[in-house]
Motif scaffolding. Sequence first.
Motif, PDB file in Angstrom:
ATOM      1  N   VAL A  30       6.555  -9.428 -10.532  1.00  0.00           N
ATOM      2  CA  VAL A  30       5.419  -9.420  -9.616  1.00  0.00           C
ATOM      3  C   VAL A  30       4.428  -8.315  -9.950  1.00  0.00           C
ATOM      4  O   VAL A  30       3.209  -8.534  -9.964  1.00  0.00           O
ATOM      5  CB  VAL A  30       5.923  -9.265  -8.163  1.00  0.00           C
ATOM      6  N   SER A  31       4.915  -7.119 -10.220  1.00  0.00           N
ATOM      7  CA  SER A  31       4.026  -6.002 -10.496  1.00  0.00           C
ATOM      8  C   SER A  31       3.141  -6.271 -11.701  1.00  0.00           C
ATOM      9  O   SER A  31       1.933  -5.984 -11.693  1.00  0.00           O
ATOM     10  CB  SER A  31       4.838  -4.721 -10.711  1.00  0.00           C
ATOM     11  N   THR A  32       3.728  -6.833 -12.754  1.00  0.00           N
ATOM     12  CA  THR A  32       2.955  -7.140 -13.957  1.00  0.00           C
ATOM     13  C   THR A  32       1.863  -8.155 -13.659  1.00  0.00           C
ATOM     14  O   THR A  32       0.697  -7.991 -14.048  1.00  0.00           O
ATOM     15  CB  THR A  32       3.878  -7.672 -15.062  1.00  0.00           C
ATOM     16  N   VAL A  33       2.225  -9.214 -12.957  1.00  0.00           N
ATOM     17  CA  VAL A  33       1.266 -10.286 -12.682  1.00  0.00           C
ATOM     18  C   VAL A  33       0.118  -9.785 -11.806  1.00  0.00           C
ATOM     19  O   VAL A  33      -1.057 -10.006 -12.117  1.00  0.00           O
ATOM     20  CB  VAL A  33       1.974 -11.488 -12.030  1.00  0.00           C
ATOM     21  N   LEU A  34       0.428  -9.102 -10.730  1.00  0.00           N
ATOM     22  CA  LEU A  34      -0.632  -8.640  -9.839  1.00  0.00           C
ATOM     23  C   LEU A  34      -1.495  -7.569 -10.492  1.00  0.00           C
ATOM     24  O   LEU A  34      -2.719  -7.542 -10.309  1.00  0.00           O
ATOM     25  CB  LEU A  34      -0.034  -8.117  -8.538  1.00  0.00           C
ATOM     26  N   SER A  35      -0.867  -6.704 -11.283  1.00  0.00           N
ATOM     27  CA  SER A  35      -1.641  -5.670 -11.982  1.00  0.00           C
ATOM     28  C   SER A  35      -2.617  -6.297 -12.971  1.00  0.00           C
ATOM     29  O   SER A  35      -3.790  -5.887 -13.065  1.00  0.00           O
ATOM     30  CB  SER A  35      -0.700  -4.710 -12.711  1.00  0.00           C
ATOM     31  N   ARG A  55       7.379 -13.182   1.917  1.00  0.00           N
ATOM     32  CA  ARG A  55       7.024 -14.131   2.960  1.00  0.00           C
ATOM     33  C   ARG A  55       6.842 -13.450   4.314  1.00  0.00           C
ATOM     34  O   ARG A  55       6.545 -14.122   5.304  1.00  0.00           O
ATOM     35  CB  ARG A  55       8.097 -15.216   3.078  1.00  0.00           C
ATOM     36  N   GLU A  56       7.025 -12.159   4.371  1.00  0.00           N
ATOM     37  CA  GLU A  56       6.811 -11.415   5.608  1.00  0.00           C
ATOM     38  C   GLU A  56       5.398 -10.825   5.543  1.00  0.00           C
ATOM     39  O   GLU A  56       5.043 -10.146   4.586  1.00  0.00           O
ATOM     40  CB  GLU A  56       7.856 -10.305   5.732  1.00  0.00           C
ATOM     41  N   PRO A  57       4.553 -11.116   6.542  1.00  0.00           N
ATOM     42  CA  PRO A  57       3.136 -10.761   6.437  1.00  0.00           C
ATOM     43  C   PRO A  57       2.852  -9.296   6.148  1.00  0.00           C
ATOM     44  O   PRO A  57       2.017  -8.989   5.284  1.00  0.00           O
ATOM     45  CB  PRO A  57       2.572 -11.182   7.802  1.00  0.00           C
ATOM     46  N   ALA A  58       3.518  -8.378   6.833  1.00  0.00           N
ATOM     47  CA  ALA A  58       3.221  -6.957   6.619  1.00  0.00           C
ATOM     48  C   ALA A  58       3.571  -6.543   5.188  1.00  0.00           C
ATOM     49  O   ALA A  58       2.828  -5.797   4.545  1.00  0.00           O
ATOM     50  CB  ALA A  58       3.981  -6.106   7.626  1.00  0.00           C
ATOM     51  N   GLU A  59       4.701  -7.033   4.699  1.00  0.00           N
ATOM     52  CA  GLU A  59       5.114  -6.700   3.328  1.00  0.00           C
ATOM     53  C   GLU A  59       4.153  -7.296   2.309  1.00  0.00           C
ATOM     54  O   GLU A  59       3.781  -6.649   1.315  1.00  0.00           O
ATOM     55  CB  GLU A  59       6.540  -7.200   3.088  1.00  0.00           C
ATOM     56  N   LEU A  60       3.736  -8.545   2.553  1.00  0.00           N
ATOM     57  CA  LEU A  60       2.790  -9.191   1.650  1.00  0.00           C
ATOM     58  C   LEU A  60       1.455  -8.462   1.653  1.00  0.00           C
ATOM     59  O   LEU A  60       0.873  -8.196   0.593  1.00  0.00           O
ATOM     60  CB  LEU A  60       2.601 -10.653   2.055  1.00  0.00           C
ATOM     61  N   ASN A  61       0.960  -8.122   2.828  1.00  0.00           N
ATOM     62  CA  ASN A  61      -0.312  -7.398   2.914  1.00  0.00           C
ATOM     63  C   ASN A  61      -0.252  -6.060   2.196  1.00  0.00           C
ATOM     64  O   ASN A  61      -1.201  -5.658   1.501  1.00  0.00           O
ATOM     65  CB  ASN A  61      -0.686  -7.189   4.382  1.00  0.00           C
ATOM     66  N   ALA A  62       0.867  -5.368   2.352  1.00  0.00           N
ATOM     67  CA  ALA A  62       1.005  -4.068   1.695  1.00  0.00           C
ATOM     68  C   ALA A  62       1.022  -4.220   0.180  1.00  0.00           C
ATOM     69  O   ALA A  62       0.393  -3.426  -0.542  1.00  0.00           O
ATOM     70  CB  ALA A  62       2.278  -3.380   2.180  1.00  0.00           C
ATOM     71  N   LEU A  63       1.741  -5.214  -0.308  1.00  0.00           N
ATOM     72  CA  LEU A  63       1.829  -5.431  -1.750  1.00  0.00           C
ATOM     73  C   LEU A  63       0.475  -5.800  -2.340  1.00  0.00           C
ATOM     74  O   LEU A  63       0.039  -5.228  -3.349  1.00  0.00           O
ATOM     75  CB  LEU A  63       2.854  -6.521  -2.048  1.00  0.00           C
TER      76      LEU A  63
END
Length: 297
Positions: A30-35, A55-63
């Motif tokens: 995930v880190s590679t793709v989003l970066s 799939r948890e909104p707060a975690e997704l928003n933070a990421l």
Amino acid sequence: MTTPAGLRVAGAPISWGVCEVPGWGRMLDVSTVLSELAAVGLTATELGPPGYLPREPAELNALLGAHELGLVGGFLAVPLHERVDSALAAAEASAALFAAAGGDVLVLAAATGLDGYDERPMLDDTSWHALVRTATAIGDLAASYGVTTVLHPHVGTHVETRGEVERFLADCELPLCLDTGHLLIGGTDPVELARRYPERVGHVHLKDVRGELAQRVRAGELPYTAAVGQGLYVPLGEGDIDIEAMVRSVHDAGYRGWYVLEQDTALDEHDAVDLPGRAVARSLAHLTDVLGRLSAG
């Protein structure tokens, strides 16, 4: 990314080989793709397959926030002709997540229920009508969360061919995700479709394809997965789709939604990690030129 014309451009994990199909290929973290998605200049993304991003909104928003990315929405491939309760539950979960994380588009595909997109049984009329009813119900359900549902004609689903696209447009009021690559492979000219049904374009996935490989898939000579591995998709401007004509057509008709760069990719262990990012950067450069001419004109 926001263009001078005020149009919105985003990316998707599938351009980095992240796919819901078992055994599709090497899955980058995930880190590679989003970066990399952010590094090429994109500021928003679709979600990718279930389970790849949180799939948890707060975690997704933070990421996403850590990579300065917003959420467009996401792709959901579920059978619509059977197991209706399951389809509705999956759609509601996705719509609720998208709404909580700032996304507003549910990209729905009429999955066959089989793994992958290489086999496609035909539907009888009863099953087709069930598909339409379920798609309509999902549209209503998602709308209650402020999310727009678009039906994605897609290779290996029950809305693939030109005849099926036309039938869906006649039988259901949902707008379409105009995916230039999947439409062409299925036998529909995306530029012509955009010109004939401008009011039905609800979302845009931009792909370019090698026409010769697309024809072999359409004729049943080459499985879709194998064609992707052989380079079916190429950066925008390097294939056989007139991307500029399509973009100009939908823009002139009033479309102001997202243009999502989606170049379906399957990576193997020998591919360089930065290969997808370089391809997406070429697509973005081509699209930026197209949108610049659109603004000037």
